[in-house]
Write a protein that holds these residues in place. Structure first.
Motif, mmCIF file in Angstrom:
data_model
loop_
_atom_site.group_PDB
_atom_site.id
_atom_site.type_symbol
_atom_site.label_atom_id
_atom_site.label_comp_id
_atom_site.label_asym_id
_atom_site.label_seq_id
_atom_site.Cartn_x
_atom_site.Cartn_y
_atom_site.Cartn_z
ATOM 1 N N GLY A 43 -1.288 6.391 -4.437
ATOM 2 C CA GLY A 43 0.042 5.812 -4.312
ATOM 3 C C GLY A 43 0.588 5.686 -2.914
ATOM 4 N N TYR A 44 -0.056 6.301 -1.941
ATOM 5 C CA TYR A 44 0.472 6.261 -0.576
ATOM 6 C C TYR A 44 0.438 4.842 -0.014
ATOM 7 N N ASP A 45 -0.649 4.139 -0.256
ATOM 8 C CA ASP A 45 -0.789 2.759 0.194
ATOM 9 C C ASP A 45 -1.116 1.876 -1.003
ATOM 10 N N ALA A 46 -0.195 1.846 -1.953
ATOM 11 C CA ALA A 46 -0.405 1.087 -3.196
ATOM 12 C C ALA A 46 -0.623 -0.393 -2.924
ATOM 13 N N TRP A 47 -0.086 -0.901 -1.839
ATOM 14 C CA TRP A 47 -0.280 -2.310 -1.471
ATOM 15 C C TRP A 47 -1.761 -2.627 -1.255
ATOM 16 N N MET A 48 -2.525 -1.646 -0.729
ATOM 17 C CA MET A 48 -3.956 -1.864 -0.544
ATOM 18 C C MET A 48 -4.680 -1.945 -1.889
ATOM 19 N N GLU A 49 -4.260 -1.112 -2.821
ATOM 20 C CA GLU A 49 -4.868 -1.155 -4.152
ATOM 21 C C GLU A 49 -4.643 -2.521 -4.795
ATOM 22 N N LYS A 50 -3.478 -3.124 -4.549
ATOM 23 C CA LYS A 50 -3.200 -4.455 -5.087
ATOM 24 C C LYS A 50 -4.080 -5.509 -4.425
ATOM 25 N N LEU A 51 -4.275 -5.388 -3.113
ATOM 26 C CA LEU A 51 -5.152 -6.327 -2.412
ATOM 27 C C LEU A 51 -6.581 -6.235 -2.936
ATOM 28 N N LEU A 52 -7.024 -5.022 -3.199
ATOM 29 C CA LEU A 52 -8.381 -4.827 -3.697
ATOM 30 C C LEU A 52 -8.529 -5.362 -5.120
ATOM 31 N N SER A 53 -7.490 -5.200 -5.920
ATOM 32 C CA SER A 53 -7.535 -5.726 -7.290
ATOM 33 C C SER A 53 -7.634 -7.246 -7.284
ATOM 34 N N ALA A 54 -6.991 -7.860 -6.298
ATOM 35 C CA ALA A 54 -7.010 -9.324 -6.210
ATOM 36 C C ALA A 54 -8.337 -9.857 -5.691
ATOM 37 N N SER A 55 -9.162 -8.971 -5.117
ATOM 38 C CA SER A 55 -10.442 -9.426 -4.563
ATOM 39 C C SER A 55 -11.619 -8.692 -5.202
ATOM 40 N N PRO B 72 1.754 -6.360 3.054
ATOM 41 C CA PRO B 72 0.636 -6.982 3.766
ATOM 42 C C PRO B 72 0.835 -8.483 3.926
ATOM 43 N N THR B 73 0.212 -9.049 4.938
ATOM 44 C CA THR B 73 0.286 -10.483 5.209
ATOM 45 C C THR B 73 -0.907 -11.190 4.560
ATOM 46 N N PRO B 74 -0.859 -12.526 4.466
ATOM 47 C CA PRO B 74 -2.031 -13.265 3.973
ATOM 48 C C PRO B 74 -3.276 -12.977 4.800
ATOM 49 N N GLN B 75 -3.100 -12.769 6.107
ATOM 50 C CA GLN B 75 -4.241 -12.435 6.976
ATOM 51 C C GLN B 75 -4.853 -11.093 6.567
ATOM 52 N N ASP B 76 -3.994 -10.117 6.233
ATOM 53 C CA ASP B 76 -4.483 -8.826 5.750
ATOM 54 C C ASP B 76 -5.330 -9.021 4.498
ATOM 55 N N ALA B 77 -4.837 -9.843 3.584
ATOM 56 C CA ALA B 77 -5.544 -10.097 2.325
ATOM 57 C C ALA B 77 -6.904 -10.729 2.579
ATOM 58 N N ARG B 78 -6.972 -11.681 3.525
ATOM 59 C CA ARG B 78 -8.243 -12.340 3.837
ATOM 60 C C ARG B 78 -9.235 -11.361 4.440
ATOM 61 N N GLU B 79 -8.746 -10.479 5.304
ATOM 62 C CA GLU B 79 -9.647 -9.527 5.942
ATOM 63 C C GLU B 79 -10.178 -8.503 4.936
ATOM 64 N N VAL B 80 -9.329 -8.073 4.018
ATOM 65 C CA VAL B 80 -9.779 -7.148 2.975
ATOM 66 C C VAL B 80 -10.835 -7.821 2.102
#
Length: 298
Positions: free
Chosen positions: A94-106, A74-82
């Motif tokens: 586990g399919y989109d583990a990157w999203m789980e990381k973004l959610l953990s950060a926010s 994901p990009t920084p823009q993705d992180a801001r939108e989440v």
């Protein structure tokens, strides 16, 4: 002493207030302002737009140009939108583990999260993550979204519920088409990846060499026994059709599709993401039409 006692009570009250704010549901939208919904995958974003209508802004991070969700960054823009979303929808397990990381950060952001595989289907890590090929999943998501939007925006609750019901009726027709294709006896097939497992089971299509598909999905080499098995089934026409994921780049998969063509075994292609200029319903309808033709020997 009295002042100190009042001060302590004030601190307790402040902690209680902040705790209550942190644990509350996602905030209701301001008058005339649309709610932001972020979906990891484009087919989930489609459902969100259908249910939310003109009351929501929807962005799907993975679209038809992004075909490898497991390796996506994901990009920084993705992180801001989440972080700024009212609702976040993702697949999970586990399919989109990157999203789980973004959610953990926010985590401090007050949004509603819907992990489709775990929240709606009660699956767990290790289960097949390609749940959108389970057609009965989408009605669950539509109705769940309508409930969440109604809680956040009670004034338009009836609109959300009606939009969901209208969409479910269309999905019912799609599920009816699938049901009509269910085979009375198991039909032997082969698949080059696990993407089609849910629909195969529903249609009574029996994968003869499941270990091969699992190996390709895991990014490892199939065993010699698995290769011999699937090649033999194709060459001797012991299977009715071969299903392959168009988005998988593999020499073994390419070789097997060539082998199927050479031996007159029907091939049905499927994709991992919703293709451009299609809806989820038209996408799945196309898959079912190709299956029907292959099963009929066309």
């Amino acid at each position: 002493m009295k002042f100190r006692f009042i001060y302590i009570l004030s601190l307790i009250g402040l902690v209680w207030f902040l705790s209550g704010c942190a644990s509350s549901s996602a905030p209701t939208p301001a008058e005339g302002k649309k709610m932001n919904i972020v979906a990891a995958e484009n087919f989930y974003g489609e459902v969100a737009k259908t249910v939310g209508g003109d009351k929501v802004n929807v962005r799907s991070i993975l679209n038809e140009r992004v075909m490898d969700p497991e390796d996506f960054s994901p990009t920084p823009q993705d992180a801001r939108e989440v972080a700024g979303a009212s609702i976040v929808i993702y697949n999970g397990i586990g399919y989109d583990a990157w999203m789980e990381k973004l959610l953990s950060a926010s985590k401090e952001n007050n949004h509603r999260e819907i992990a489709v595989a775990t929240d709606l289907l009660k699956l767990k890590k290790g289960d097949n993550p390609h749940v959108w090929y389970n057609l009965e999943m989408m009605p669950k998501l539509a109705l769940s979204l309508a409930d969440e939007l109604a809680k956040m925006d009670p004034q338009n609750a009836q609109t959300y519920q009606q939009n969901a019901q209208n969409y479910v009726k269309k999905l019912d027709a799609l599920i009816g088409k699938e049901t009509a294709l269910v085979q009375s006896a198991p039909i032997p097939i082969e698949t080059t990846e696990t993407i089609f497992e849910y629909m195969a089971k529903k249609l009574n299509l029996a994968v003869q060499t499941p270990g091969f598909a699992q190996a390709i999905f895991n990014g490892v080499d199939p065993t010699p026994e698995e290769l011999i098995s699937i090649e033999k089934n194709i060459k001797e026409k012991k299977i009715k059709l071969l299903i392959y994921n168009k988005n998988t780049k593999s020499q073994e998969v390419d070789r097997l599709t060539r082998l199927a063509k050479e031996n007159g075994v029907p091939i049905v292609s499927v994709t991992e993401q919703k293709p451009a200029n299609t809806t989820y319903i038209s996408w799945m309808t196309d898959v079912l039409n190709k299956l029907e033709a292959a099963l009929n020997g066309d």
